[in-house]
Scaffold this motif. Sequence first.
Motif, PDB file in Angstrom:
ATOM      1  N   GLU A  36      21.341  41.947  42.398  1.00  0.00           N
ATOM      2  CA  GLU A  36      20.910  41.963  43.798  1.00  0.00           C
ATOM      3  C   GLU A  36      21.500  40.780  44.564  1.00  0.00           C
ATOM      4  O   GLU A  36      21.924  40.913  45.715  1.00  0.00           O
ATOM      5  N   LEU A  39      25.085  41.548  45.381  1.00  0.00           N
ATOM      6  CA  LEU A  39      25.180  42.521  46.475  1.00  0.00           C
ATOM      7  C   LEU A  39      24.928  41.843  47.822  1.00  0.00           C
ATOM      8  O   LEU A  39      25.611  42.105  48.811  1.00  0.00           O
ATOM      9  N   ASN A  40      23.942  40.937  47.846  1.00  0.00           N
ATOM     10  CA  ASN A  40      23.602  40.270  49.091  1.00  0.00           C
ATOM     11  C   ASN A  40      24.696  39.342  49.572  1.00  0.00           C
ATOM     12  O   ASN A  40      24.930  39.213  50.771  1.00  0.00           O
ATOM     13  N   PHE A  63      24.511  48.220  56.038  1.00  0.00           N
ATOM     14  CA  PHE A  63      23.354  49.115  56.030  1.00  0.00           C
ATOM     15  C   PHE A  63      23.434  50.076  54.838  1.00  0.00           C
ATOM     16  O   PHE A  63      22.458  50.317  54.135  1.00  0.00           O
ATOM     17  N   MET A  64      24.648  50.602  54.603  1.00  0.00           N
ATOM     18  CA  MET A  64      24.833  51.519  53.471  1.00  0.00           C
ATOM     19  C   MET A  64      24.605  50.791  52.146  1.00  0.00           C
ATOM     20  O   MET A  64      24.007  51.341  51.210  1.00  0.00           O
ATOM     21  N   ILE A  65      25.089  49.536  52.053  1.00  0.00           N
ATOM     22  CA  ILE A  65      24.902  48.783  50.806  1.00  0.00           C
ATOM     23  C   ILE A  65      23.418  48.556  50.561  1.00  0.00           C
ATOM     24  O   ILE A  65      22.942  48.622  49.422  1.00  0.00           O
ATOM     25  N   MET A  66      22.652  48.309  51.655  1.00  0.00           N
ATOM     26  CA  MET A  66      21.215  48.124  51.486  1.00  0.00           C
ATOM     27  C   MET A  66      20.572  49.384  50.926  1.00  0.00           C
ATOM     28  O   MET A  66      19.718  49.315  50.025  1.00  0.00           O
ATOM     29  N   ALA A  67      20.992  50.558  51.417  1.00  0.00           N
ATOM     30  CA  ALA A  67      20.431  51.810  50.905  1.00  0.00           C
ATOM     31  C   ALA A  67      20.777  51.978  49.429  1.00  0.00           C
ATOM     32  O   ALA A  67      19.919  52.320  48.596  1.00  0.00           O
ATOM     33  N   ALA A  68      22.057  51.700  49.083  1.00  0.00           N
ATOM     34  CA  ALA A  68      22.472  51.843  47.681  1.00  0.00           C
ATOM     35  C   ALA A  68      21.721  50.856  46.800  1.00  0.00           C
ATOM     36  O   ALA A  68      21.317  51.190  45.677  1.00  0.00           O
ATOM     37  N   ALA A  69      21.495  49.624  47.298  1.00  0.00           N
ATOM     38  CA  ALA A  69      20.791  48.623  46.495  1.00  0.00           C
ATOM     39  C   ALA A  69      19.346  49.034  46.260  1.00  0.00           C
ATOM     40  O   ALA A  69      18.813  48.849  45.161  1.00  0.00           O
ATOM     41  N   ALA A  70      18.715  49.612  47.286  1.00  0.00           N
ATOM     42  CA  ALA A  70      17.331  50.056  47.116  1.00  0.00           C
ATOM     43  C   ALA A  70      17.260  51.151  46.060  1.00  0.00           C
ATOM     44  O   ALA A  70      16.387  51.130  45.177  1.00  0.00           O
ATOM     45  N   ALA A  71      18.208  52.104  46.115  1.00  0.00           N
ATOM     46  CA  ALA A  71      18.231  53.172  45.116  1.00  0.00           C
ATOM     47  C   ALA A  71      18.474  52.598  43.731  1.00  0.00           C
ATOM     48  O   ALA A  71      17.816  52.979  42.748  1.00  0.00           O
ATOM     49  N   VAL A  73      17.882  49.567  42.537  1.00  0.00           N
ATOM     50  CA  VAL A  73      16.800  48.782  41.944  1.00  0.00           C
ATOM     51  C   VAL A  73      15.652  49.695  41.523  1.00  0.00           C
ATOM     52  O   VAL A  73      15.013  49.461  40.484  1.00  0.00           O
ATOM     53  N   ALA A  74      15.416  50.788  42.279  1.00  0.00           N
ATOM     54  CA  ALA A  74      14.331  51.706  41.898  1.00  0.00           C
ATOM     55  C   ALA A  74      14.642  52.366  40.565  1.00  0.00           C
ATOM     56  O   ALA A  74      13.808  52.375  39.643  1.00  0.00           O
TER      57      ALA A  74
ATOM     58  N   TYR B  62      14.664  44.121  51.733  1.00  0.00           N
ATOM     59  CA  TYR B  62      14.763  43.286  50.540  1.00  0.00           C
ATOM     60  C   TYR B  62      13.480  42.501  50.303  1.00  0.00           C
ATOM     61  O   TYR B  62      12.839  42.631  49.255  1.00  0.00           O
ATOM     62  N   LEU B 151      20.618  60.191  49.096  1.00  0.00           N
ATOM     63  CA  LEU B 151      20.701  59.287  47.939  1.00  0.00           C
ATOM     64  C   LEU B 151      19.349  58.666  47.646  1.00  0.00           C
ATOM     65  O   LEU B 151      18.901  58.614  46.487  1.00  0.00           O
ATOM     66  N   ALA B 155      17.127  59.099  44.311  1.00  0.00           N
ATOM     67  CA  ALA B 155      16.721  57.924  43.539  1.00  0.00           C
ATOM     68  C   ALA B 155      15.215  57.905  43.346  1.00  0.00           C
ATOM     69  O   ALA B 155      14.715  57.554  42.268  1.00  0.00           O
TER      70      ALA B 155
END
Lengths: 100, 171
Positions: A36, A39-40, A63-71, A73-74, B62, B151, B155
């Motif tokens: 994380e 990514l940040n 914004f897209m990277i934030m969405a991918a990071a949320a997915a 980490v889940a 975050y 996505l 997820a």
Amino acid sequence: MVPTSHYLIISGAIFAIGAVGVLTRRNALIILMCVELMLNSVNLSLIALSRQWDNLGGQVFVFMIMAAAAAEVAVGLAILISHMRHTDTANIDEFRLLKW
Amino acid sequence: MSASLVFFIVVAAVSLTSALGVVTSRWPIHSALFMLVNFITLAVFYVTLGAQFLAAAQVIIYAGGIVILILFVVMLIGSEKIGGPSGHRLWTPYAGVALGVLMLATMIYTFASSLFGAPGTADAIEAGHPKAVGMTLFTQYILPIEMAAVLLLVALIGALLLARQPKAGAQ
């Protein structure tokens, strides 16, 4: 105004710290956190360059990277929980089974 | 030295210290809290860069979402079980730090010439305001936005499926 190069230097330093964490720590949860961090740092460099070139594309990317990071980490935490149910350890060296 | 530069240096020091804290903490819960500090300093950077919308998104997604999720997992599993100093091999810290320094040196070597000769930055752009970002996101980039939504849905379902308590005898 602070020059863009300063932001890029900070971003590179945070990325390197995160990479060192991924390489040295053996706890899967901390490795996830270091990912994380990396990514940040990339987000920071994208926003700095978005200001440098006066282009909103960089911010949309963030914004897209934030969405991918949320997915990420889940799903990563779900894998970790499901793995810990079976083995009772978060040590990454014990993660060597794809099925059980 | 201008006030904005002093402010930048202070925030950068906090940011780097908290990043080091994430890597060096013995307990995952301390790492998660250090990561929270790091995310907030990054949000401050975004504000100084004129990206107010993303600064708010950074705090909400975050700091408000991902860190809380990680803390929940630590508490769900139990921090004594997830362990503190899990068995380090003796040589891994040295190898890891050496590789990290090598990577940083490569980055500096590659970018040093272009970084400091860069032309002056554009004047403070109005582009980071929520209205401008929203207009760009929902006109030019509408397809990626929809794909990001799908996505996140996938997820969510995947995480639910993976973390579900297995039925007794279903092994």
